[in-house]
Design a protein around this motif. Structure first.
Motif, PDB file in Angstrom:
ATOM      1  N   ASP A  23       0.843  -1.181   0.000  1.00 34.79           N
ATOM      2  CA  ASP A  23       0.000   0.000   0.000  1.00 34.79           C
ATOM      3  C   ASP A  23       0.883   1.238   0.000  1.00 34.79           C
ATOM      4  O   ASP A  23       2.050   1.194   0.402  1.00 34.79           O
ATOM      5  CB  ASP A  23      -0.877   0.006   1.257  1.00 34.79           C
ATOM      6  CG  ASP A  23      -2.165   0.797   1.068  1.00 34.79           C
ATOM      7  OD1 ASP A  23      -2.291   1.474   0.025  1.00 34.79           O
ATOM      8  OD2 ASP A  23      -3.030   0.744   1.953  1.00 34.79           O
ATOM      9  N   VAL A  24       0.320   2.340  -0.478  1.00 36.09           N
ATOM     10  CA  VAL A  24       0.953   3.647  -0.330  1.00 36.09           C
ATOM     11  C   VAL A  24       0.497   4.219   0.999  1.00 36.09           C
ATOM     12  O   VAL A  24      -0.698   4.415   1.223  1.00 36.09           O
ATOM     13  CB  VAL A  24       0.571   4.604  -1.472  1.00 36.09           C
ATOM     14  CG1 VAL A  24       1.186   5.983  -1.244  1.00 36.09           C
ATOM     15  CG2 VAL A  24       1.020   4.045  -2.814  1.00 36.09           C
ATOM     16  N   ILE A  25       1.446   4.480   1.879  1.00 33.37           N
ATOM     17  CA  ILE A  25       1.105   5.035   3.185  1.00 33.37           C
ATOM     18  C   ILE A  25       0.849   6.538   3.061  1.00 33.37           C
ATOM     19  O   ILE A  25      -0.145   7.057   3.553  1.00 33.37           O
ATOM     20  CB  ILE A  25       2.227   4.752   4.198  1.00 33.37           C
ATOM     21  CG1 ILE A  25       2.488   3.245   4.299  1.00 33.37           C
ATOM     22  CG2 ILE A  25       1.864   5.327   5.571  1.00 33.37           C
ATOM     23  CD1 ILE A  25       3.710   2.885   5.125  1.00 33.37           C
ATOM     24  N   ALA A  26       1.784   7.232   2.402  1.00 31.82           N
ATOM     25  CA  ALA A  26       1.624   8.667   2.157  1.00 31.82           C
ATOM     26  C   ALA A  26       2.464   9.052   0.954  1.00 31.82           C
ATOM     27  O   ALA A  26       3.604   8.594   0.821  1.00 31.82           O
ATOM     28  CB  ALA A  26       2.040   9.485   3.377  1.00 31.82           C
ATOM     29  N   ALA A  51      -2.916   6.033   2.511  1.00 31.40           N
ATOM     30  CA  ALA A  51      -3.877   5.620   3.524  1.00 31.40           C
ATOM     31  C   ALA A  51      -3.780   6.432   4.803  1.00 31.40           C
ATOM     32  O   ALA A  51      -4.742   6.504   5.570  1.00 31.40           O
ATOM     33  CB  ALA A  51      -3.674   4.135   3.846  1.00 31.40           C
ATOM     34  N   LEU A  52      -2.611   7.058   5.059  1.00 33.75           N
ATOM     35  CA  LEU A  52      -2.414   7.800   6.300  1.00 33.75           C
ATOM     36  C   LEU A  52      -1.957   9.227   6.003  1.00 33.75           C
ATOM     37  O   LEU A  52      -0.896   9.664   6.442  1.00 33.75           O
ATOM     38  CB  LEU A  52      -1.385   7.086   7.191  1.00 33.75           C
ATOM     39  CG  LEU A  52      -1.760   5.686   7.691  1.00 33.75           C
ATOM     40  CD1 LEU A  52      -0.632   5.111   8.542  1.00 33.75           C
ATOM     41  CD2 LEU A  52      -3.063   5.721   8.491  1.00 33.75           C
ATOM     42  N   ASN A 191       7.366  13.809  -6.290  1.00 33.20           N
ATOM     43  CA  ASN A 191       6.917  12.403  -6.324  1.00 33.20           C
ATOM     44  C   ASN A 191       7.508  11.582  -5.175  1.00 33.20           C
ATOM     45  O   ASN A 191       8.118  10.527  -5.379  1.00 33.20           O
ATOM     46  CB  ASN A 191       7.287  11.766  -7.670  1.00 33.20           C
ATOM     47  CG  ASN A 191       6.565  12.420  -8.833  1.00 33.20           C
ATOM     48  OD1 ASN A 191       5.427  12.858  -8.695  1.00 33.20           O
ATOM     49  ND2 ASN A 191       7.226  12.517  -9.973  1.00 33.20           N
ATOM     50  N   ILE A 192       7.277  12.056  -3.961  1.00 30.69           N
ATOM     51  CA  ILE A 192       7.722  11.336  -2.774  1.00 30.69           C
ATOM     52  C   ILE A 192       6.653  10.320  -2.398  1.00 30.69           C
ATOM     53  O   ILE A 192       5.467  10.646  -2.326  1.00 30.69           O
ATOM     54  CB  ILE A 192       7.951  12.304  -1.597  1.00 30.69           C
ATOM     55  CG1 ILE A 192       8.885  13.444  -2.009  1.00 30.69           C
ATOM     56  CG2 ILE A 192       8.519  11.571  -0.398  1.00 30.69           C
ATOM     57  CD1 ILE A 192       8.926  14.578  -1.011  1.00 30.69           C
ATOM     58  N   SER A 193       7.072   9.090  -2.141  1.00 27.49           N
ATOM     59  CA  SER A 193       6.103   8.045  -1.804  1.00 27.49           C
ATOM     60  C   SER A 193       6.669   7.142  -0.708  1.00 27.49           C
ATOM     61  O   SER A 193       7.756   6.587  -0.853  1.00 27.49           O
ATOM     62  CB  SER A 193       5.767   7.203  -3.038  1.00 27.49           C
ATOM     63  OG  SER A 193       4.806   6.219  -2.731  1.00 27.49           O
ATOM     64  N   VAL A 194       5.931   7.022   0.380  1.00 28.84           N
ATOM     65  CA  VAL A 194       6.281   6.089   1.456  1.00 28.84           C
ATOM     66  C   VAL A 194       5.329   4.909   1.348  1.00 28.84           C
ATOM     67  O   VAL A 194       4.104   5.078   1.370  1.00 28.84           O
ATOM     68  CB  VAL A 194       6.165   6.758   2.836  1.00 28.84           C
ATOM     69  CG1 VAL A 194       6.541   5.767   3.934  1.00 28.84           C
ATOM     70  CG2 VAL A 194       7.066   7.989   2.906  1.00 28.84           C
TER      71      VAL A 194
END
Length: 221
Positions: A23-26, A51-52, A191-194
């Motif tokens: 999942d993508v968290i943020a 999701a967060l 395009n930052i993705s955690v």
């Protein structure tokens, strides 16, 4: 032959693990422009994906109050977060929670002007910024970005497993080597993705199996 208790435990583990999913968290894809300002710090805002997103934040901190914050084109997105007046120790930062997630990783993209800083390090804190650990050093190349045609030569990724299931996570992208012009040299991020895997919630049946396995083991002793 495997004992009954080990078989029950294995069944419970399989049932629990099957619930996990990526999942993508943020994530920040910069859908809105930066409010152009000159200051030592700037807060862009919460993540627009994931999701967060509640409570998350993308910001930047420089030692110079003369830093200009702006939003030129991103890498395949309309905007990026850009700043000048870089000195060693200056950084972009994201903060978020990863509660309920494991196998956390972070991916992002950066580029710079010809005189902007190239030497960076990603660092992680899970104690509110009191201490940081390194996620790795990297070099930002000068790459031409377009709002419509993304390129991949300025992408980075790092595992951040120490950030698993944390109420407070801070990741900084900080300068370790200043550019040739600390006044006009720029660096931009986009395009930052955690990302992470959802921690599974054991089903009632799995919990019962584990309990039964423990009961069997105790009776055999």
């Amino acid at each position: 032959m495997k004992s009954l208790s080990s078989l029950l435990i294995a069944s419970a583990v399989i049932a629990t693990a099957s619930a996990a999913s990526a999942d993508v968290i943020a994530g920040w894809t910069m859908p809105t422009a930066v409010t152009a300002t000159t200051a030592a710090t700037y807060s862009y805002g919460a993540a627009n994906l994931g999701a967060l997103v509640s409570g998350s934040m993308l910001s930047g901190t420089h030692s110079s109050a003369l830093t200009a914050w702006s939003s030129p084109a991103g890498n395949g997105s309309t905007y990026a977060l850009s700043s000048n007046a870089w000195n060693v120790g200056d950084y972009y930062q994201i903060s978020l929670a990863t509660t309920g997630y494991s196998s956390v990783s972070v991916a992002w993209e950066q580029t710079r002007s010809g005189t902007g800083p190239a030497g960076f390090e990603a660092v992680l804190s899970v104690d509110g910024g009191s201490t940081f650990s390194s996620l790795g050093s990297y070099t930002v190349n000068q790459v031409s970005w377009s709002a419509t045609v993304p390129v991949t030569t300025s992408s980075f990724a790092s595992l951040a497993s120490a950030a698993d299931n944390q109420a407070s996570v801070i990741i900084r992208f900080q300068v370790v080597t200043a550019g040739t012009s600390t006044t006009t040299g720029t660096n931009r991020i986009d395009n930052i993705s955690v990302n992470g895997a959802v921690l599974p919630v054991p089903s009632p049946g799995a919990v019962a199996l584990v309990g039964l396995a423990g009961l069997v083991a105790r009776r055999r002793r």
